[in-house]
Motif scaffolding. Sequence first.
Motif, short mmCIF file in Angstrom:
data_model
loop_
_atom_site.label_atom_id
_atom_site.label_comp_id
_atom_site.label_asym_id
_atom_site.label_seq_id
_atom_site.Cartn_x
_atom_site.Cartn_y
_atom_site.Cartn_z
N GLU A 1 0.63 -1.15 0.06
CA GLU A 1 0.45 0.18 0.35
C GLU A 1 1.01 1.09 -0.04
OE1 GLU A 1 -3.34 -0.02 2.96
OE2 GLU A 1 -2.92 2.13 2.99
N PRO A 2 0.30 2.00 -1.06
CA PRO A 2 1.50 3.21 -1.36
C PRO A 2 1.18 4.16 0.35
CG PRO A 2 -1.07 3.76 -2.29
CD PRO A 2 -0.72 1.94 -2.23
N GLU A 3 2.66 4.84 0.70
CA GLU A 3 2.04 5.99 2.21
C GLU A 3 3.60 6.80 1.57
OE1 GLU A 3 3.36 2.24 5.47
OE2 GLU A 3 4.88 3.28 4.50
N VAL A 4 2.70 7.46 3.02
CA VAL A 4 2.99 9.16 2.77
C VAL A 4 3.98 8.92 4.10
CG1 VAL A 4 2.55 12.05 3.46
CG2 VAL A 4 0.53 10.59 2.40
N THR A 5 5.22 9.74 2.79
CA THR A 5 6.62 9.94 4.31
C THR A 5 6.96 11.38 4.80
OG1 THR A 5 8.11 9.84 2.53
CG2 THR A 5 7.43 7.71 3.63
N GLN A 6 7.50 11.48 5.84
CA GLN A 6 7.78 12.84 6.74
C GLN A 6 9.10 12.71 7.27
OE1 GLN A 6 3.46 14.13 7.75
NE2 GLN A 6 4.86 15.46 8.55
N ARG B 1 9.70 18.18 5.22
CA ARG B 1 9.23 17.22 4.35
C ARG B 1 8.70 16.89 4.33
NH1 ARG B 1 15.27 19.39 4.49
NH2 ARG B 1 15.30 20.71 2.78
N CYS B 2 7.98 16.69 2.99
CA CYS B 2 6.55 15.31 2.48
C CYS B 2 7.21 14.30 1.76
CB CYS B 2 5.30 15.80 2.79
SG CYS B 2 3.59 14.80 2.40
N VAL B 3 7.35 13.54 1.53
CA VAL B 3 6.91 12.36 0.36
C VAL B 3 5.81 12.24 -0.31
CG1 VAL B 3 8.27 11.38 -1.31
CG2 VAL B 3 9.69 12.17 0.48
N PRO B 4 4.71 12.70 -0.30
CA PRO B 4 3.49 12.35 -0.49
C PRO B 4 3.26 11.07 -1.49
CG PRO B 4 3.51 13.74 -2.56
CD PRO B 4 5.16 14.17 -0.98
N ILE B 5 1.48 10.87 -2.10
CA ILE B 5 1.80 9.16 -2.44
C ILE B 5 1.80 9.93 -4.39
CG2 ILE B 5 -0.12 7.92 -3.36
CD1 ILE B 5 -0.91 7.59 -0.79
N SER B 6 2.05 8.99 -4.44
CA SER B 6 2.51 9.54 -6.56
C SER B 6 1.50 10.08 -7.41
CB SER B 6 3.53 8.91 -7.42
OG SER B 6 3.18 7.50 -7.10
N THR C 1 6.82 21.04 1.21
CA THR C 1 7.92 21.39 2.61
C THR C 1 7.33 22.16 3.24
OG1 THR C 1 8.77 23.30 1.57
CG2 THR C 1 9.92 20.81 0.82
N LEU C 2 7.08 22.40 4.36
CA LEU C 2 6.60 22.91 4.84
C LEU C 2 7.67 24.34 5.54
CD1 LEU C 2 3.74 24.82 6.71
CD2 LEU C 2 3.97 23.12 8.16
N LYS C 3 7.35 25.20 5.35
CA LYS C 3 8.59 26.35 6.16
C LYS C 3 8.09 27.26 7.16
CE LYS C 3 11.75 27.97 3.31
NZ LYS C 3 12.16 29.53 2.33
N ILE C 4 8.80 27.39 8.24
CA ILE C 4 8.21 27.94 9.75
C ILE C 4 9.69 29.10 9.82
CG2 ILE C 4 7.30 28.67 11.93
CD1 ILE C 4 6.88 25.46 12.13
#
Lengths: 115, 109
Positions: free
Chosen positions: A1-6, A22-27, A76-79
Amino acid sequence: EPEVTQTPSHQVTQMGQEVILRCVPISNHLYFYWYRQILGQKVEFLVSFYNNEISEKSEIFDDQFSVERPDGSNFTLKIRSTKLEDSAMYFCANLPHPEVPYEQYFGPGTRLTVT
Amino acid sequence: GQNIDQPTEMTATEGAIVQINCTYQTSGFNGLFWYQQHAGEAPTFLSYNVLDGLEEKGRFSSFLSRSKGYSYLLLKELQMKDSASYLCAVRDSNYQLIWGAGTKLIIKP
């Protein structure tokens, strides 16, 4: 099963420093979301992102926050200048399309600790 | 304003049945979701309701009444691993998820 990674799973930073989560989403998922959850509190929507643009953002998502999809895969989310109250779990989520009855797929989260 | 209410905490016995209620007032409605969240982990999807009625999925069922702004999650044959927080979330007219604060479910042997 595809996964989201952070990455990272845990980030400790000093107040006033910049952080990038950082986040690598499902393609094949086109819609991206960032949420945060302060310890013991509810999940809060920060921002949604589609087609390289912000779709919606909450009141929390002020000028200190920004999102990017720099290389077509990572999200990406930058603060810019972290505050103590930014300490929270930050979750990335995505789905193919918001108007179909799919659930959002959540990444495992990044725990941000601001000291 | 938008509001989702669910009990803060519930306790149940292993092997029993528990019902977790959720009431909502949102600007528009495009579906209601239930998620399970273990401490320190991400929410994981349990169920989705967009039409009135009951959706059954193994030991878990979810019910929706749109006219009453009400849903419940029913967990049967409780196991110790079901100890977690259960989050009710409503997708509003902008297709954004509005989250409840979650119900912490404690399972006792």
